[in-house]
Design an enzyme around this catalytic site. Structure first.
Site, mmCIF file in Angstrom:
data_model
loop_
_atom_site.group_PDB
_atom_site.id
_atom_site.type_symbol
_atom_site.label_atom_id
_atom_site.label_comp_id
_atom_site.label_asym_id
_atom_site.label_seq_id
_atom_site.Cartn_x
_atom_site.Cartn_y
_atom_site.Cartn_z
ATOM 1 N N VAL A 136 0.861 -1.170 0.000
ATOM 2 C CA VAL A 136 0.000 0.000 0.000
ATOM 3 C C VAL A 136 0.904 1.228 0.000
ATOM 4 O O VAL A 136 1.857 1.314 0.778
ATOM 5 C CB VAL A 136 -0.921 0.031 1.231
ATOM 6 C CG1 VAL A 136 -1.830 1.262 1.196
ATOM 7 C CG2 VAL A 136 -1.746 -1.246 1.318
ATOM 8 N N CYS A 137 0.614 2.180 -0.893
ATOM 9 C CA CYS A 137 1.348 3.442 -0.939
ATOM 10 C C CYS A 137 2.848 3.171 -1.128
ATOM 11 O O CYS A 137 3.248 2.391 -1.983
ATOM 12 C CB CYS A 137 1.061 4.231 0.334
ATOM 13 S SG CYS A 137 1.548 5.970 0.268
ATOM 14 N N THR A 138 3.688 3.780 -0.293
ATOM 15 C CA THR A 138 5.134 3.630 -0.455
ATOM 16 C C THR A 138 5.665 2.315 0.100
ATOM 17 O O THR A 138 6.886 2.101 0.121
ATOM 18 C CB THR A 138 5.879 4.799 0.208
ATOM 19 O OG1 THR A 138 5.457 4.918 1.570
ATOM 20 C CG2 THR A 138 5.599 6.103 -0.523
ATOM 21 N N THR A 187 2.413 3.185 -7.015
ATOM 22 C CA THR A 187 2.623 3.678 -5.654
ATOM 23 C C THR A 187 1.995 5.054 -5.582
ATOM 24 O O THR A 187 1.363 5.506 -6.550
ATOM 25 C CB THR A 187 4.127 3.718 -5.303
ATOM 26 O OG1 THR A 187 4.287 4.061 -3.926
ATOM 27 C CG2 THR A 187 4.880 4.734 -6.163
ATOM 28 N N ALA A 243 -1.914 2.669 -4.769
ATOM 29 C CA ALA A 243 -1.508 4.049 -4.571
ATOM 30 C C ALA A 243 -1.677 4.425 -3.098
ATOM 31 O O ALA A 243 -1.764 3.558 -2.238
ATOM 32 C CB ALA A 243 -2.334 4.959 -5.478
#
Length: 319
Positions: free
Chosen positions: A104-106, A124, A157
């Site tokens: 998730v995300c970074t 990302t 993202a």
């Protein structure tokens, strides 16, 4: 059906919503169908971690003691900027053993550091996509979608996109009806299509420095059904078409045509989500002219037709 263990990795500086969003989705599925998911959290030494917002999170166990999960979830946060080498080593050793690897995300940065994304298409948070691509050239980074599936690896993202991805995984495991019930309970859409853009046309493009070009940007947004040809927009900016096209791209980072395409798509999406207007009316109000032209634009950009987009993404009725 065998119970799936979901293991969420915790570390100092983790984004708490990257953790709690997917956890709430899988927990909702477990409540809906007991015995489907076993959710566990783990940190390096089994001790509490401090999230990026200062929230203390207490894991169930240490990574060393955690059993091999079916779904390994790696959240993001500022803690991914300077990760503990032990965490990277653990991911490198254990990530390939998980039937399903999720970031998730970074969190994608941690997976890339561990060499788990080489040769794969991933996403990302848009603000870190360029860094991920630059630091890891073997990874195919797509900054636009809210989530991407590439074999057994799924990446999303920023922040709330983790909920979208988790709902998609639950739908894959347990079916649409279960995912829909969870979405209703969380008061979110069933799930946004994975290739839906992370950001609006206005956020995707820079704001022009010069006022005539900023006025053109506003005009496009407010009049998607108008004459938005380069010649018409250039006349509004009091520039020649050639000079206008060059200046617009220089100051916004995109061409006038692509900016218009994004605005029209965004306007049509909003009408499909929020109104009961027919497809023909939506296509006309959004500047497409015909339903077929709008259908082609949706399939090209989102991979789905307008009618299917409305079915998936229209605001859900209250529970």
């Amino acid at each position: 059906m065998a119970q799936r263990t979901v293991l969420v990795v915790l570390f100092d500086g983790v984004q708490s919503l990257d953790v709690t969003g997917p956890v709430e989705v899988f927990a909702g599925a477990e409540k809906h169908q007991p015995g489907t998911y076993r959710i566990r959290t783990a940190s390096l030494d089994g001790g509490p971690v401090r999230s990026s917002s200062g929230l203390a999170l207490v894991p169930d166990t240490s990574l060393a003691d955690a059993r091999r999960p079916h779904t390994l979830v790696v959240p993001g946060g500022i803690g991914t900027r300077t990760p503990d080498p032990r965490l990277t080593d653990w991911l490198r050793a254990h990530g390939p053993r998980a039937p399903r690897l999720v970031s998730v995300c970074t969190g994608a940065i941690l997976l890339a550091e561990a060499g788990l994304l080489d040769g794969r298409r991933v996403t990302t948070h848009w603000a870190y996509a360029e860094k991920l691509a630059r630091d890891h050239p073997a990874v195919r980074v797509d900054a636009d979608p809210i989530y991407v599936r590439d074999g057994s690896v799924a990446t999303s993202a920023g922040v709330t996109a983790g909920i979208d991805l988790a709902l998609a995984l639950v739908e894959e495991d347990l079916g649409r009806d279960v995912a829909l019930d969870i979405a209703r309970h969380l008061v979110v859409f069933l799930r946004r299509p994975g290739n839906q853009s992370q950001f609006s046309a206005q956020l995707a493009a820079q704001t022009a420095r010069r006022e005539p070009l900023r006025e053109v940007q506003r005009w496009i947004t407010e009049h998607p059904a108008g004459d938005l040809s380069v010649e018409s927009l250039a006349a509004r900016a009091r520039l020649s078409p050639r000079h206008f096209a060059r200046a617009f791209r220089t100051e916004t980072g995109t061409t006038p045509g692509r900016y218009v395409d994004r605005v029209r798509l965004e306007h049509a999406r909003r009408l499909l989500e929020d109104t009961t207007d027919g497809v023909e009316e939506v296509s006309r109000e959004s500047g497409y002219g015909t339903p077929e032209a709008m259908r082609r634009a949706f399939v090209r950009a989102l991979g789905t037709a307008p009618a299917e987009y409305r079915r998936r993404f229209r605001a859900l009725p209250a529970p």
